[in-house]
Design a protein around this motif. Structure first.
Motif, PDB file in Angstrom:
ATOM      1  N   ASP A   1      -2.259   3.801 -10.373  1.00  0.00           N
ATOM      2  CA  ASP A   1      -1.423   3.019  -9.210  1.00  0.00           C
ATOM      3  C   ASP A   1      -0.954   3.443  -7.928  1.00  0.00           C
ATOM      4  OD1 ASP A   1      -1.601   0.387 -10.784  1.00  0.00           O
ATOM      5  OD2 ASP A   1       0.033   0.875 -11.886  1.00  0.00           O
ATOM      6  N   ALA A   2      -1.338   4.916  -7.849  1.00  0.00           N
ATOM      7  CA  ALA A   2      -0.897   5.636  -6.693  1.00  0.00           C
ATOM      8  C   ALA A   2      -2.000   5.446  -5.484  1.00  0.00           C
ATOM      9  CB  ALA A   2      -0.664   6.960  -6.930  1.00  0.00           C
ATOM     10  N   VAL A   3      -2.116   4.241  -5.092  1.00  0.00           N
ATOM     11  CA  VAL A   3      -2.932   3.963  -4.043  1.00  0.00           C
ATOM     12  C   VAL A   3      -2.363   2.829  -3.112  1.00  0.00           C
ATOM     13  CG1 VAL A   3      -5.317   2.803  -3.348  1.00  0.00           C
ATOM     14  CG2 VAL A   3      -5.201   4.370  -5.335  1.00  0.00           C
ATOM     15  N   VAL A   4      -2.107   3.110  -1.737  1.00  0.00           N
ATOM     16  CA  VAL A   4      -1.840   2.161  -0.840  1.00  0.00           C
ATOM     17  C   VAL A   4      -2.878   1.613  -0.098  1.00  0.00           C
ATOM     18  CG1 VAL A   4      -0.076   2.237   0.925  1.00  0.00           C
ATOM     19  CG2 VAL A   4       0.351   3.495  -0.767  1.00  0.00           C
TER      20      VAL A   4
ATOM     21  N   ALA B   1      -3.222   8.261  -2.533  1.00  0.00           N
ATOM     22  CA  ALA B   1      -4.309   7.912  -1.564  1.00  0.00           C
ATOM     23  C   ALA B   1      -3.846   6.877  -0.643  1.00  0.00           C
ATOM     24  CB  ALA B   1      -5.688   7.362  -2.005  1.00  0.00           C
ATOM     25  N   VAL B   2      -4.024   7.088   0.515  1.00  0.00           N
ATOM     26  CA  VAL B   2      -3.714   6.010   1.585  1.00  0.00           C
ATOM     27  C   VAL B   2      -5.129   5.516   2.040  1.00  0.00           C
ATOM     28  CG1 VAL B   2      -2.650   5.434   3.931  1.00  0.00           C
ATOM     29  CG2 VAL B   2      -1.583   6.767   2.229  1.00  0.00           C
ATOM     30  N   VAL B   3      -5.604   4.182   1.924  1.00  0.00           N
ATOM     31  CA  VAL B   3      -7.028   3.721   2.290  1.00  0.00           C
ATOM     32  C   VAL B   3      -6.853   2.561   3.037  1.00  0.00           C
ATOM     33  CG1 VAL B   3      -7.495   4.660  -0.042  1.00  0.00           C
ATOM     34  CG2 VAL B   3      -7.045   2.034   0.152  1.00  0.00           C
TER      35      VAL B   3
ATOM     36  N   PRO C   1       5.237  10.696  -5.980  1.00  0.00           N
ATOM     37  CA  PRO C   1       4.148   9.612  -5.370  1.00  0.00           C
ATOM     38  C   PRO C   1       4.771   8.594  -5.073  1.00  0.00           C
ATOM     39  CG  PRO C   1       3.797   9.857  -7.849  1.00  0.00           C
ATOM     40  CD  PRO C   1       4.823  10.833  -7.643  1.00  0.00           C
ATOM     41  N   PRO C   2       4.175   7.638  -4.302  1.00  0.00           N
ATOM     42  CA  PRO C   2       4.637   6.419  -3.936  1.00  0.00           C
ATOM     43  C   PRO C   2       4.983   5.464  -5.118  1.00  0.00           C
ATOM     44  CG  PRO C   2       2.648   6.820  -2.628  1.00  0.00           C
ATOM     45  CD  PRO C   2       2.892   7.890  -3.809  1.00  0.00           C
TER      46      PRO C   2
ATOM     47  N   CYS D   1      -5.566 -11.364  -2.923  1.00  0.00           N
ATOM     48  CA  CYS D   1      -4.704 -10.872  -3.976  1.00  0.00           C
ATOM     49  C   CYS D   1      -4.710 -10.932  -5.204  1.00  0.00           C
ATOM     50  CB  CYS D   1      -3.391 -11.603  -3.307  1.00  0.00           C
ATOM     51  SG  CYS D   1      -2.765 -11.065  -1.649  1.00  0.00           S
ATOM     52  N   ALA D   2      -5.559 -11.942  -5.623  1.00  0.00           N
ATOM     53  CA  ALA D   2      -5.960 -12.414  -6.962  1.00  0.00           C
ATOM     54  C   ALA D   2      -6.810 -11.461  -7.412  1.00  0.00           C
ATOM     55  CB  ALA D   2      -6.165 -13.821  -7.109  1.00  0.00           C
ATOM     56  N   ASP D   3      -7.687 -10.772  -6.873  1.00  0.00           N
ATOM     57  CA  ASP D   3      -8.550  -9.749  -7.513  1.00  0.00           C
ATOM     58  C   ASP D   3      -7.847  -8.618  -8.098  1.00  0.00           C
ATOM     59  OD1 ASP D   3     -10.692  -8.277  -7.984  1.00  0.00           O
ATOM     60  OD2 ASP D   3     -11.580  -8.391  -5.736  1.00  0.00           O
ATOM     61  N   PRO D   4      -8.176  -8.428  -9.355  1.00  0.00           N
ATOM     62  CA  PRO D   4      -7.522  -7.246 -10.035  1.00  0.00           C
ATOM     63  C   PRO D   4      -8.070  -6.126  -9.507  1.00  0.00           C
ATOM     64  CG  PRO D   4      -9.333  -8.332 -11.311  1.00  0.00           C
ATOM     65  CD  PRO D   4      -8.919  -9.397 -10.519  1.00  0.00           C
ATOM     66  N   ALA D   5      -9.098  -5.895  -8.838  1.00  0.00           N
ATOM     67  CA  ALA D   5      -9.469  -4.672  -8.269  1.00  0.00           C
ATOM     68  C   ALA D   5      -8.715  -4.130  -6.974  1.00  0.00           C
ATOM     69  CB  ALA D   5     -10.994  -4.602  -7.866  1.00  0.00           C
ATOM     70  N   THR D   6      -8.092  -4.949  -6.525  1.00  0.00           N
ATOM     71  CA  THR D   6      -7.271  -4.877  -5.684  1.00  0.00           C
ATOM     72  C   THR D   6      -5.971  -3.961  -5.695  1.00  0.00           C
ATOM     73  OG1 THR D   6      -7.745  -6.794  -4.401  1.00  0.00           O
ATOM     74  CG2 THR D   6      -5.857  -5.825  -3.391  1.00  0.00           C
ATOM     75  N   PRO D   7      -5.677  -2.994  -5.212  1.00  0.00           N
ATOM     76  CA  PRO D   7      -4.564  -2.004  -5.536  1.00  0.00           C
ATOM     77  C   PRO D   7      -3.506  -3.000  -5.433  1.00  0.00           C
ATOM     78  CG  PRO D   7      -5.974  -0.835  -3.881  1.00  0.00           C
ATOM     79  CD  PRO D   7      -6.378  -2.424  -4.051  1.00  0.00           C
ATOM     80  N   ARG D   8      -2.014  -2.471  -6.240  1.00  0.00           N
ATOM     81  CA  ARG D   8      -1.082  -3.367  -6.263  1.00  0.00           C
ATOM     82  C   ARG D   8      -0.161  -3.159  -4.923  1.00  0.00           C
ATOM     83  NH1 ARG D   8       1.958  -0.959 -11.278  1.00  0.00           N
ATOM     84  NH2 ARG D   8       3.701  -2.892 -10.664  1.00  0.00           N
ATOM     85  N   SER D   9      -0.564  -1.962  -4.558  1.00  0.00           N
ATOM     86  CA  SER D   9       0.126  -1.927  -3.056  1.00  0.00           C
ATOM     87  C   SER D   9      -0.428  -1.987  -2.065  1.00  0.00           C
ATOM     88  CB  SER D   9       0.873  -0.448  -2.860  1.00  0.00           C
ATOM     89  OG  SER D   9       1.957  -0.448  -4.065  1.00  0.00           O
ATOM     90  N   VAL D  10      -0.567  -3.209  -1.283  1.00  0.00           N
ATOM     91  CA  VAL D  10      -1.275  -3.548  -0.495  1.00  0.00           C
ATOM     92  C   VAL D  10      -0.738  -4.523   0.683  1.00  0.00           C
ATOM     93  CG1 VAL D  10      -2.150  -5.673  -1.694  1.00  0.00           C
ATOM     94  CG2 VAL D  10      -3.491  -4.593  -0.132  1.00  0.00           C
ATOM     95  N   VAL D  11      -1.251  -4.506   1.730  1.00  0.00           N
ATOM     96  CA  VAL D  11      -0.669  -5.140   3.152  1.00  0.00           C
ATOM     97  C   VAL D  11      -1.704  -5.369   3.928  1.00  0.00           C
ATOM     98  CG1 VAL D  11      -0.149  -3.010   4.502  1.00  0.00           C
ATOM     99  CG2 VAL D  11       1.262  -4.961   5.014  1.00  0.00           C
ATOM    100  N   LEU D  12      -1.772  -6.637   4.519  1.00  0.00           N
ATOM    101  CA  LEU D  12      -2.596  -7.141   5.499  1.00  0.00           C
ATOM    102  C   LEU D  12      -1.812  -6.901   6.851  1.00  0.00           C
ATOM    103  CD1 LEU D  12      -5.052  -8.631   6.354  1.00  0.00           C
ATOM    104  CD2 LEU D  12      -3.970 -10.812   6.168  1.00  0.00           C
ATOM    105  N   ARG D  13      -2.534  -6.125   7.703  1.00  0.00           N
ATOM    106  CA  ARG D  13      -2.129  -5.769   9.036  1.00  0.00           C
ATOM    107  C   ARG D  13      -2.974  -6.285  10.010  1.00  0.00           C
ATOM    108  NH1 ARG D  13       1.900  -2.845  11.024  1.00  0.00           N
ATOM    109  NH2 ARG D  13       1.502  -4.517  12.298  1.00  0.00           N
TER     110      ARG D  13
END
Length: 298
Positions: free
Chosen positions: A250-253, A230-232, A62-63, A269-281
């Motif tokens: 942690d396998a969530v993008v 998951a890619v979400v 996985p990622p 970014c500071a929210d613990p609910a946000t997946p660790r692998s996250v990007v703003l596009r």
């Protein structure tokens, strides 16, 4: 929660058109409407009888947990330093030195690719193809019978294996929830059966398989179809990140978009609910040289 997906940019459509032209040429060469492969794909399980092995598939990775992602469906470009995960269209090359995810639209036609599908494999209402209401250039595929699912798999399998041959590490399957837009003509069991078949081909090719969106179906897609990650899109905006991380850890993008942020990016970014692998596009997923381009990380 059912919602619209990100717009596909002009560059993404252009890639689709080029790929479609190549496939049309191949179709003409083999003299039939399906591209021939050396071996017939395994049959799709009957709807309601999916029995996927939920243990990690041998050789499938996985990622990398917590790695910075970039989502490049609008066109490939050199990822920024520190990016470890890159998503690109199946018509593009993988990102060298990064964990690369290949985008495949498995349940609807790509823009301007409807001609690649036999007429009876697209869903119709009153004799007219049924389009995704948010994406009128995408037509729903008819997953309602075992025979039709087998034929859809015959078309999609070369795309999946092509991702592996190109050097991708994983594949994501879009529009798993097409049945929710089918006016009651399709159901979750049929799409789950086809998803399980897609995952089986991906695993056989050495690719990890990614669920795309469809938060409310994550437990079944993982446990019954065998998805690995998951890619979400916009799980922070729609307050559903926990539905994915509860299933995949942690396998969530996650891809968030600048035009639909519910609060400041720093807060997300500071929210613990946000997946660790996250990007703003940016919504159109523009390339780095475009003045509208945005790709930010926490």
């Amino acid at each position: 929660m059912t919602r619209s997906r990100t717009r596909r940019s002009a560059a993404h459509v252009a890639t689709t058109l080029a790929t479609g032209a190549m496939l049309v040429g191949l179709t003409a060469l083999v003299g039939c409407s399906n591209i021939e492969t050396d071996a017939a794909p395994p049959p799709v399980p009957d709807a309601g009888e999916v029995t996927a092995d939920t243990s990690p598939a041998g050789g499938v990775v996985p990622p990398p947990a917590g790695a910075r992602p970039d989502y490049q469906l609008g066109g490939a470009y050199e990822p920024a330093a520190g990016v470890g995960i890159v998503g690109r269209d199946r018509g593009a090359d993988p990102a060298e030195g990064r964990y690369s995810i290949c985008y495949v639209n498995g349940f609807q036609t790509q823009p301007n690719e409807q001609q690649l599908w036999e007429p009876d494999l697209v869903l119709t209402v009153a004799g007219e193809p049924l389009a995704d209401p948010d994406w009128p250039d995408e037509i729903l595929l008819d997953t309602s019978t075992t025979q039709k699912r087998d034929r859809i798999l015959s078309r999609v399998e070369p795309w999946i294996r092509g991702c592996a041959e190109a050097g991708f590490d994983a594949v994501e399957f879009d529009n798993l929830d097409s049945f929710t837009r089918s006016e009651g003509l399709l159901d979750v069991e049929a799409n789950l059966a086809l998803a399980s078949a897609f995952v089986g081909v991906a695993h056989d090719a050495g690719l990890a398989a990614g669920q795309k969106n469809a938060a409310e179906y994550a437990p079944r897609l993982r446990d019954e179809a065998g998805f690995d990650f998951a890619v979400v899109e916009e799980c922070a905006a729609y307050a559903e990140c926990g539905e994915y991380t509860a299933v995949y850890g942690d396998a969530v993008v996650d891809i968030e978009y600048t035009d639909n942020l519910p609060r400041a990016w720093s807060t997300i970014c500071a929210d613990p609910a946000t997946p660790r692998s996250v990007v703003l596009r940016d919504r159109d997923l523009t390339v780095e040289s475009d003045p509208e381009h945005i790709a930010r990380h926490c």
